[in-house]
Design an enzyme around this catalytic site. Sequence first.
Site, PDB file in Angstrom:
ATOM      1  N   TYR A  71     -50.068 135.595  28.705  1.00  0.00           N
ATOM      2  CA  TYR A  71     -50.037 134.298  28.014  1.00  0.00           C
ATOM      3  C   TYR A  71     -48.627 133.997  27.486  1.00  0.00           C
ATOM      4  CZ  TYR A  71     -51.379 130.577  24.782  1.00  0.00           C
ATOM      5  OH  TYR A  71     -51.476 129.381  24.114  1.00  0.00           O
ATOM      6  N   SER A 101     -46.325 126.777  23.110  1.00  0.00           N
ATOM      7  CA  SER A 101     -46.997 127.575  22.078  1.00  0.00           C
ATOM      8  C   SER A 101     -45.916 128.230  21.233  1.00  0.00           C
ATOM      9  CB  SER A 101     -47.845 128.674  22.736  1.00  0.00           C
ATOM     10  OG  SER A 101     -48.213 129.667  21.778  1.00  0.00           O
TER      11      SER A 101
HETATM   12  C1  BGC Z   1     -52.980 130.738  21.172  1.00  0.00           C
HETATM   13  C2  BGC Z   1     -53.970 130.999  20.061  1.00  0.00           C
HETATM   14  C3  BGC Z   1     -53.266 131.624  18.870  1.00  0.00           C
HETATM   15  C4  BGC Z   1     -52.018 130.851  18.476  1.00  0.00           C
HETATM   16  C5  BGC Z   1     -51.225 131.517  17.386  1.00  0.00           C
HETATM   17  C6  BGC Z   1     -51.837 129.918  20.623  1.00  0.00           C
HETATM   18  O1  BGC Z   1     -50.929 129.590  21.620  1.00  0.00           O
HETATM   19  O2  BGC Z   1     -53.631 130.069  22.246  1.00  0.00           O
HETATM   20  O3  BGC Z   1     -54.990 131.855  20.528  1.00  0.00           O
HETATM   21  O4  BGC Z   1     -54.143 131.662  17.759  1.00  0.00           O
HETATM   22  O5  BGC Z   1     -51.193 130.664  19.612  1.00  0.00           O
HETATM   23  O6  BGC Z   1     -51.037 132.897  17.619  1.00  0.00           O
END
Ligand code: BGC
Length: 284
Positions: free
Chosen positions: A182, A169
Amino acid sequence: MNQPPANTNPPAERQWLTPDPLRGQPALVTGASSGIGRAVALALARAGADVVVNYAANAEAADAVVAEIRQLGRRAIAVQGDVAREDEVQALFAQAVEAFGTLHIVVCNAGLQRDAPLHTMTLEQWNTVIGVNLTGQFLCARAAVREFMRRGLDAAVSRATGKIIHMGSVHEVIPWAGHANYAASKGGVAMLMKSLAQEVAPQRIRVNAIAPGAIRTPINRAAWQTPEALAELLKLVPYQRIGEPEDVGQAAVWLASDASDYVTGTSLFVDGGMALYPEFAHGG
Ligand code: BGC
């Protein structure tokens, strides 16, 4: 396993992105019943791969993905399994190998969010996110490496013994208030990916990650479902559009194919520039 040949460079005239560069390369995608996982599974199938569609809970949605892949003329099966559980990951890979003989491509995609400010975050919220997003990717990568090593290089099918694609991410580098579990999980995925890439490169196993930004999926529905929310979100995206799951699917096809044969240990950001500190376009 078969030892890969030393220092064999690709012939210059080779056409890398043929219409079906993944033909003969069975793939497994975790969390493939919706969102990015679904799009990756379909993109790999369009590129020629047979696909194991893993899902945690929504059997109906997984069956629909399987049906779409079969319509493309590829083989597909749906296999339930929680990637955070060692026994279920073992069973998932056993079923995959039983169905398709081996795997060449494993996409460790399954992921979730349990958002909370840190001072109210429960240990369960923390453990759930780390369990699926980080431990789940470890368990699947380990199972993938074991299968690739068991089979060894099959040069008729791919220049690499196997390809692992982790779903990272932008939050592997962008801190995210209210989402510490996260962001920590994705930071961990990035270092898991790089350490493993370094470890298994001599076996010709390539390990990379995709770092998506804001992609239109159920996980971040609140960020795009109203025009106001979308306008706020686009302040963070220099390219001025939200990402679509297919944007990530295309990146996965490239990372899984021999077109990227010299690429390992990298995070490919698919984020419309979100990780480029957009606010500095007008300040600093
Ligand atoms: C998340 C999303 C978020 C995006 C940008 C992703 O990894 O799961 O919820 O919108 O990152 O912030």
